[in-house]
Design an enzyme around this catalytic site. Structure first.
Site, PDB file in Angstrom:
ATOM      1  N   ASN A  42       0.825  -1.214   0.000  1.00 41.34           N
ATOM      2  CA  ASN A  42       0.000   0.000   0.000  1.00 41.34           C
ATOM      3  C   ASN A  42       0.858   1.263   0.000  1.00 41.34           C
ATOM      4  O   ASN A  42       1.926   1.315   0.621  1.00 41.34           O
ATOM      5  CB  ASN A  42      -0.989   0.008   1.174  1.00 41.34           C
ATOM      6  CG  ASN A  42      -0.340  -0.227   2.522  1.00 41.34           C
ATOM      7  OD1 ASN A  42       0.676  -0.898   2.636  1.00 41.34           O
ATOM      8  ND2 ASN A  42      -0.922   0.345   3.551  1.00 41.34           N
ATOM      9  N   GLU A  55      -3.040  -4.655  -3.078  1.00 43.14           N
ATOM     10  CA  GLU A  55      -3.566  -5.563  -4.113  1.00 43.14           C
ATOM     11  C   GLU A  55      -3.603  -4.868  -5.471  1.00 43.14           C
ATOM     12  O   GLU A  55      -3.191  -5.416  -6.489  1.00 43.14           O
ATOM     13  CB  GLU A  55      -4.986  -6.017  -3.743  1.00 43.14           C
ATOM     14  CG  GLU A  55      -5.077  -6.815  -2.456  1.00 43.14           C
ATOM     15  CD  GLU A  55      -5.357  -5.951  -1.239  1.00 43.14           C
ATOM     16  OE1 GLU A  55      -4.817  -4.827  -1.141  1.00 43.14           O
ATOM     17  OE2 GLU A  55      -6.125  -6.417  -0.373  1.00 43.14           O
TER      18      GLU A  55
HETATM   19  N1  THU Z   1      -5.210  -1.514   2.644  1.00 39.02           N
HETATM   20  C1  THU Z   1      -4.681  -2.298   1.653  1.00 39.02           C
HETATM   21  O1  THU Z   1      -3.617  -1.997   1.099  1.00 39.02           O
HETATM   22  N2  THU Z   1      -5.355  -3.422   1.306  1.00 39.02           N
HETATM   23  C2  THU Z   1      -6.464  -3.897   1.930  1.00 39.02           C
HETATM   24  O2  THU Z   1      -6.967  -4.941   1.570  1.00 39.02           O
HETATM   25  C3  THU Z   1      -7.066  -3.119   3.021  1.00 39.02           C
HETATM   26  C4  THU Z   1      -6.461  -1.782   3.277  1.00 39.02           C
HETATM   27  C5  THU Z   1      -4.446  -0.336   3.082  1.00 39.02           C
HETATM   28  C6  THU Z   1      -4.980   0.993   2.704  1.00 39.02           C
HETATM   29  C7  THU Z   1      -4.389   1.878   3.786  1.00 39.02           C
HETATM   30  O3  THU Z   1      -3.063   2.251   3.429  1.00 39.02           O
HETATM   31  C8  THU Z   1      -4.299   0.978   4.996  1.00 39.02           C
HETATM   32  O4  THU Z   1      -4.374  -0.344   4.504  1.00 39.02           O
HETATM   33  C9  THU Z   1      -5.389   1.202   6.033  1.00 39.02           C
HETATM   34  O5  THU Z   1      -6.636   1.170   5.446  1.00 39.02           O
END
Ligand code: THU
Length: 131
Positions: A42, A55
């Site tokens: 992320n 993802e």
């Molecule tokens: N996040 C993801 O990268 N994938 C997920 O499936 C759920 C949430 C990230 C977005 C943000 O940077 C952090 O997790 C908190 O929501």
């Protein structure tokens, strides 16, 4: 590459996370049909809504590399429970990954849970509706 190895790759991918706001690192490892693994993590933004999930970053990187066929994706987050993909990521997965695509989740006890694309986004809106 088995799913235990793929899940470990998702853990490695967490190192690429840029998450100064949530401090919640998510890693994804996308397995292509020909056995290649593409990582994503992320990437957050001070304008929170512009954050992109692990993802989707893995899928974007794979598509930009010319990959088009995928078998599975492992996902892990900084939490004890399984980190399930958000709705936006499910929609993007559905664009490129067939109904049999598998989502491999790993919890803090190193237990795996395997979900099928069709089970996490049934009745999806997709390109077939536009032709
Ligand atoms: N996040 C993801 O990268 N994938 C997920 O499936 C759920 C949430 C990230 C977005 C943000 O940077 C952090 O997790 C908190 O929501």
């Amino acid at each position: 590459m088995n799913y235990i190895e793929l899940a470990q790759k998702a853990r490695e991918a967490q190192n690429g996370s840029y998450s100064p706001y949530s401090k919640f690192r998510v890693g994804a490892a996308l397995l292509t049909d020909d056995g290649e693994v593409i990582l994503g993590a992320n990437v957050e933004n001070a304008s929170y809504g512009l954050t992109s999930c692990a993802e989707r970053n893995a899928i974007t990187r794979a598509i930009n590399d010319g990959k088009r066929k995928f078998k599975a994706m492992a996902v892990v987050g900084d939490m004890d429970e399984y980190c399930t993909p958000c709705g936006a990521c499910r929609q993007v997965m559905d664009e490129f990954c067939g109904k049999e695509f598998e989502i491999v989740l790993i919890n803090s006890k190193d237990e795996l849970k395997i979900l099928k694309m069709n089970d996490i986004l049934p009745f999806s809106f997709n390109g077939e509706h536009l032709v």
